[in-house]
Design an enzyme around this catalytic site. Structure first.
Site, PDB file in Angstrom:
ATOM      1  N   HIS A  59      40.082 -48.049 -54.292  1.00 31.73           N
ATOM      2  CA  HIS A  59      40.920 -46.846 -54.112  1.00 31.73           C
ATOM      3  C   HIS A  59      40.407 -45.951 -52.994  1.00 31.73           C
ATOM      4  O   HIS A  59      40.440 -44.720 -53.096  1.00 31.73           O
ATOM      5  CB  HIS A  59      41.025 -46.058 -55.422  1.00 31.73           C
ATOM      6  CG  HIS A  59      41.675 -46.840 -56.523  1.00 31.73           C
ATOM      7  ND1 HIS A  59      43.035 -47.023 -56.599  1.00 31.73           N
ATOM      8  CD2 HIS A  59      41.147 -47.515 -57.568  1.00 31.73           C
ATOM      9  CE1 HIS A  59      43.321 -47.778 -57.651  1.00 31.73           C
ATOM     10  NE2 HIS A  59      42.200 -48.099 -58.255  1.00 31.73           N
ATOM     11  N   ASN A 132      48.258 -46.495 -62.791  1.00 30.86           N
ATOM     12  CA  ASN A 132      48.574 -47.496 -61.776  1.00 30.86           C
ATOM     13  C   ASN A 132      50.084 -47.599 -61.582  1.00 30.86           C
ATOM     14  O   ASN A 132      50.858 -47.214 -62.473  1.00 30.86           O
ATOM     15  CB  ASN A 132      48.062 -48.878 -62.204  1.00 30.86           C
ATOM     16  CG  ASN A 132      46.625 -49.114 -61.761  1.00 30.86           C
ATOM     17  OD1 ASN A 132      46.170 -48.550 -60.782  1.00 30.86           O
ATOM     18  ND2 ASN A 132      45.930 -49.958 -62.499  1.00 30.86           N
TER      19      ASN A 132
END
Ligand code: NDP
Length: 503
Positions: A59, A132
């Site tokens: 990320h 997500n």
């Protein structure tokens, strides 16, 4: 930008004459020797080499914005969380949407899951959500989490993305001295519980047109709790009010070269234009009794709760309405921890949900027993007692204590889950059932062909037996998928040999 021209100072605040000068010894303005006593020079150079913080392992590349969360429904039947109660109530929000595998600065239009890290600033403390863009995950055993991520990143020898490594563990690199190197990570053919997530990744959801057009999902099961100690199990969903839209592989590839920050630019410009993107926040709700009887394990992150069984209940609305003032300060530095939960929201027995890091940068004013430590820049609580049960300055507590020690309430339901044991979960035919349901969803959406093209585009550079392994796995969903993949690979003459890649 501040209105008045600021006074230039050194880093400790002492005013200094001219930031472009450096002290030299000698009479010549060009040939004088530089002096180590020059605090400004040393500070400037030292800061430059320290002005990056370590990149997140996953990320790393992200887009972010500020916004607000508004309660749109009466949620008092579900939770006592203050920020979810009182129609019209608004809380400030920070949202950071990321790709998972690629490094900071990489092209944004790549096939990947998008991370959705969100901080809601509530009057009961911060609520962090770490969601997500797909509703299921590739693994259900957290011990496999590092492996799945490594397999989606770079081959440790070649330093390139590697489709063979992504699908299968093999001996695939020959070193100059003739030795073969075994990559440290490998994945999907050998961990087939991920088939459902894999199918979502290679659908249009894996390559979004813009970040305004994605949904996000908790995946994990949470509890919503009330002060009387009652609770329900929930899965959260943010549903895009812009609709969900994917992008073609050709368009994504072109944009990756021409406008690699396409998603950042799209989000920034939309907010600047006043076209504020919004999402409806919903929950699927299940009682403990329903959970015990349900055919799916509700703590298995590779499974959804089908909408027909547990419809979405709207709770609120998220709107992004302000761009960051400074990307590094607002977005890059932001730290999110799934363990940061307000009263009224609690973890469940979901095995992969264990609270992770609690960054010291996130310390809040009333966590009074925690003192000193790195990054203590806000408050160190003056002379408040730094020990528990002080009669000089007693602290008050809120709510009933949950077993996790927080004021979240929530009668425990762990007796149903059972004793703690260590094992790796088995892959069974059940793991293919929801993937099969998704294959039908793709049929309805007219997306089966592009799904196969997307898999072929990735699989075509993998070794032959890895390609075969992937086809065998997709056969368990539906033999038609494997057949179509085989035809696609044949069309591209992309059936590889089993020799180690020389790339
Ligand atoms: P339904 O048959 O009731 O609805 C299908 C769901 O699939 C939609 O609500 C939508 O989720 C999602 N979807 C629709 N079109 C596409 C597409 N082209 N690509 C990707 N996702 C799409 O769903 P079920 O609950 O019975 O689940 C069937 C399958 O749908 C699941 O196995 C799962 O793979 C997928 N799905 C299910 C979700 C759930 O929470 N139940 C969530 C997302 C996907 P959304 O409304 O969230 O966009």
């Amino acid at each position: 930008m501040t209105a008045e021209a600021p006074i230039y100072t050194l880093s400790e605040g002492c005013p200094y004459a001219d930031p472009s000068t450096a002290q030299r010894f000698g009479n010549s303005p060009v040939k004088g020797l530089m002096l180590l006593q020059d605090t400004q020079l040393i500070e400037t150079l030292a800061h430059f080499s320290r002005e990056r913080i370590p990149e997140r392992t996953v990320h790393a590349a992200a887009v972010g914005a500020w916004g607000e969360f508004e309660v749109t429904h009466d949620n008092s039947r579900l939770t006592s969380a203050s920020f979810l109660n009182g129609i019209g109530k608004k809380s400030k929000v920070l949202l950071r949407i990321s790709t998972v595998g690629p490094e900071r600065g990489s092209a944004e239009t790549v096939r990947d899951v998008r991370g959705w890290a969100m901080k809601i600033f509530t009057e009961e403390g911060n609520q962090d959500f770490v969601f997500n863009s797909i509703p299921v995950f590739f693994v259900r055993d957290p011990i496999k989490f590092p492996s799945v991520n490594r397999s989606h990143k770079r081959n440790p020898a070649k330093n390139t993305a590697d489709s063979t490594m992504f699908w299968e563990q093999v001996l695939n690199v020959t070193l100059p001295d003739g030795r073969w190197l075994i990559p440290s990570s490998s994945f999907h053919n050998n961990n087939q519980e991920g088939i459902h997530a894999l199918m979502l990744l290679f659908s249009s959801r894996g390559l979004p047109s813009s970040l305004r057009q994605i949904n996000s999902y908790s995946g994990h099961t949470y509890k919503l709790t009330k002060e009387d100690g009652s609770f329900v199990y929930v899965k959260f969903h943010f549903k895009s009010n812009q609709g969900v839209q994917g992008m073609s592989l050709e368009q994504a590839t072109k944009l990756a070269g021409e406008e690699p920050e396409h998603h950042t630019i799209d989000m920034w410009n939309a907010i600047e234009r006043g076209e504020y993107p919004s999402w409806t926040f919903c929950a699927q709700v299940m009682t403990a009794d329903q959970a015990e009887k349900y055919r799916w394990n509700i703590f298995d992150m590779t499974k959804v709760w089908p909408h027909a069984d547990f419809p979405l209940q709207p709770l609120g609305k998220l709107t992004l309405n302000r761009n960051p003032e400074n990307y590094f300060a607002d977005i890059e530095q932001a730290a999110f921890s799934p363990s940061t939960m307000v009263p009224g929201i609690a973890p469940s027995a979901d095995p992969s949900e264990s609270p992770s890091l609690r960054p010291s940068a996130g310390l809040l004013p009333r966590a009074y027993a925690d003192r000193d430590g790195a990054m203590r820049y806000m408050t160190n609580y003056g002379d408040d007692p730094n020990y528990v049960r002080s009669s000089l300055r007693p602290v008050t507590f809120r709510g009933s204590l949950g077993a996790n020690g927080s004021a979240n309430g929530g009668r425990e339901h762990e007796d149903w889950v059972g004793k703690v044991t260590a094992y790796a979960s088995e892959v069974t035919d059940d793991d293919f059932e929801q993937a099969r349901a998704f294959w039908k969803v793709l049929q309805t959406a007219g997306e089966q062909e592009s799904f196969v093209d997307n898999v072929v585009a990735h699989l075509k550079s993998a070794m032959a037996r890895v390609q075969q392994g992937a086809m065998d796995m997709f056969s368990r969903v539906d033999p038609a998928i494997a057949k179509a993949i085989k035809a696609g690979l044949d069309k591209h003459s992309a059936i590889q040999t089993d020799q180690p890649s020389k790339k």
